[in-house]
Write an enzyme that holds these catalytic residues in place. Structure first.
Site, short mmCIF file in Angstrom:
data_model
loop_
_atom_site.label_atom_id
_atom_site.label_comp_id
_atom_site.label_asym_id
_atom_site.label_seq_id
_atom_site.Cartn_x
_atom_site.Cartn_y
_atom_site.Cartn_z
N ASN A 1 46.05 17.53 4.52
CA ASN A 1 45.16 16.69 5.04
C ASN A 1 44.97 16.13 6.25
O ASN A 1 46.16 15.80 5.85
CB ASN A 1 44.51 15.42 3.79
CG ASN A 1 43.94 14.08 4.69
OD1 ASN A 1 43.16 14.27 5.34
ND2 ASN A 1 43.67 13.40 3.97
N TRP A 2 44.74 16.94 7.50
CA TRP A 2 44.44 16.53 8.75
C TRP A 2 44.45 15.37 9.38
O TRP A 2 44.42 15.13 10.14
CB TRP A 2 44.29 17.36 9.77
CG TRP A 2 44.98 19.04 9.53
CD1 TRP A 2 46.20 19.45 8.34
CD2 TRP A 2 44.35 20.20 9.65
NE1 TRP A 2 46.44 20.26 8.83
CE2 TRP A 2 45.94 21.43 9.67
CE3 TRP A 2 43.99 21.41 11.04
CZ2 TRP A 2 45.28 23.39 10.09
CZ3 TRP A 2 43.95 21.52 11.68
CH2 TRP A 2 45.14 22.96 11.04
N GLU B 1 47.28 9.26 -5.15
CA GLU B 1 47.77 8.42 -3.65
C GLU B 1 48.23 7.02 -4.21
O GLU B 1 47.12 6.36 -3.66
CB GLU B 1 46.90 8.99 -2.90
CG GLU B 1 46.33 10.23 -2.39
CD GLU B 1 46.22 10.95 -1.13
OE1 GLU B 1 46.99 11.32 -0.53
OE2 GLU B 1 45.43 10.17 -0.60
N GLY C 1 50.65 7.20 4.90
CA GLY C 1 51.15 6.93 5.50
C GLY C 1 52.12 5.93 5.98
O GLY C 1 52.70 5.77 7.36
N GLY D 1 50.16 14.27 4.19
CA GLY D 1 49.23 14.02 5.23
C GLY D 1 50.14 13.57 6.56
O GLY D 1 50.46 15.54 7.11
N GLY D 2 50.81 12.96 6.85
CA GLY D 2 51.37 13.17 8.01
C GLY D 2 52.29 14.73 8.67
O GLY D 2 52.32 15.39 9.12
C1 PEP Z 1 47.21 11.25 2.50
O1 PEP Z 1 46.82 11.02 3.51
O2 PEP Z 1 46.28 11.77 1.94
C2 PEP Z 1 48.62 11.12 2.26
C3 PEP Z 1 48.88 11.51 1.70
O3 PEP Z 1 48.90 10.57 3.66
P1 PEP Z 1 51.52 10.62 3.91
O4 PEP Z 1 51.37 12.23 3.57
O5 PEP Z 1 50.96 10.78 5.64
O6 PEP Z 1 51.64 9.74 3.78
#
Ligand code: PEP
Length: 257
Positions: free
Chosen positions: A12-13, A170, A176, A237-238
């Site tokens: 997920n960019w 999540e 994040g 995400g990151g």
């Molecule tokens: C997300 O936003 O779906 C996510 C899991 O972000 P991160 O990996 O940065 O925690």
């Protein structure tokens, strides 16, 4: 590990990467993982990079996903994008109900449900995100919150459709933040989600649904999370913004297959 479920790693960019930056990133991903078939790999660029990224993905095994969609097919919805528009760009997945959309854009469970239904009707696979905030976890409300979001998000989804849905658990406090749920915390919620799916759709159907973990998943913590019985991959995400970490996650998923 279930033979019924191939692991899935989805990036997920969010609101990152221009079209050109996105092309450069997926060129590296396709070069390294475009031909592997052990793990399903999906990238979800912002709308403005879908077309250019999609062109790079052509002929590879990496799939294209969007980060949102509007439930209506067309019309006066300034700033919105329809399922048909995404399908025309060969997107096959869409992230729905992400906690950032729930909190910053006030998306309700019923609106998210409309998007789930419209996506399935248009052959777009929803990645439906559910998860509790830190306050809700500390108040002992995790399972209640997850159950409400899951059941409301899936209302009207038939038994013949559920295998096309991907669920992403999540925990909001882990997104994040660098704080990752323990494997026990994650597996407990994943097993709970599968038990709810079993109640609604029967065991055979529920065993086919992929439940991803999302929230600071990184190459260092992924192997342990991905080895859990009900964790079928990650929504990243990151660590999806850089080819090296994203590819390491694909490799980690492949190793526990
Ligand atoms: C997300 O936003 O779906 C996510 C899991 O972000 P991160 O990996 O940065 O925690």
């Amino acid at each position: 590990m279930s033979p019924l479920r191939k692991k899935l790693i989805a990036g997920n960019w969010k609101m990152n990467k221009t079209s050109a930056d996105g092309v450069a990133l997926v060129q590296e991903i396709v070069a390294a993982a475009g031909k592997q078939t052990e793990v399903d790999v999906v990238v979800c660029p912002p709308f403005t990079a879908l077309e250019s990224v999609g062109r790079v993905l052509e002929g590879s095994g990496v799939r294209l996903g969007a980060q949102n969609v509007h439930p209506e097919a067309s019309g006066a919805y300034t700033g919105e994008i329809s399922v048909g528009m995404l399908r025309a760009l060969f997107a096959s997945y869409v992230i729905l109900g992400h906690s950032e959309r729930r909190s910053y854009f006030q998306e309700s469970d019923s609106f998210i449900n409309q998007k789930v239904i419209a996506s399935l009707k248009g052959q777009l696979k929803p990645i439906l995100c559910v998860g509790e905030t830190l306050g809700q976890r500390e108040a002992g409300e995790t399972l209640r919150v997850v159950q409400t979001q899951l059941e409301a998000g899936l209302e009207g989804v038939g038994k013949d459709q559920i295998a096309s849905v991907v669920i992403a658990y999540e925990p909001v406090w882990a997104i994040g933040t660098g704080k990752v749920a323990t494997t026990e915390q994650a597996q407990q919620v994943h097993a709970f989600i599968r038990s709810l799916l079993t109640k609604s759709y029967g065991e055979n159907a529920a065993e086919k649904v992929r439940i991803l973990y999302g929230g600071s998943m990184k190459p260092a913590n992924a192997p342990e999370l991905l080895a859990q019985r009900d964790i079928d991959g990650g929504l990243i995400g990151g660590a999806s913004l850089e080819s090296r970490s994203f590819l390491e996650l694909v490799a980690a998923a492949s190793a526990v297959r």
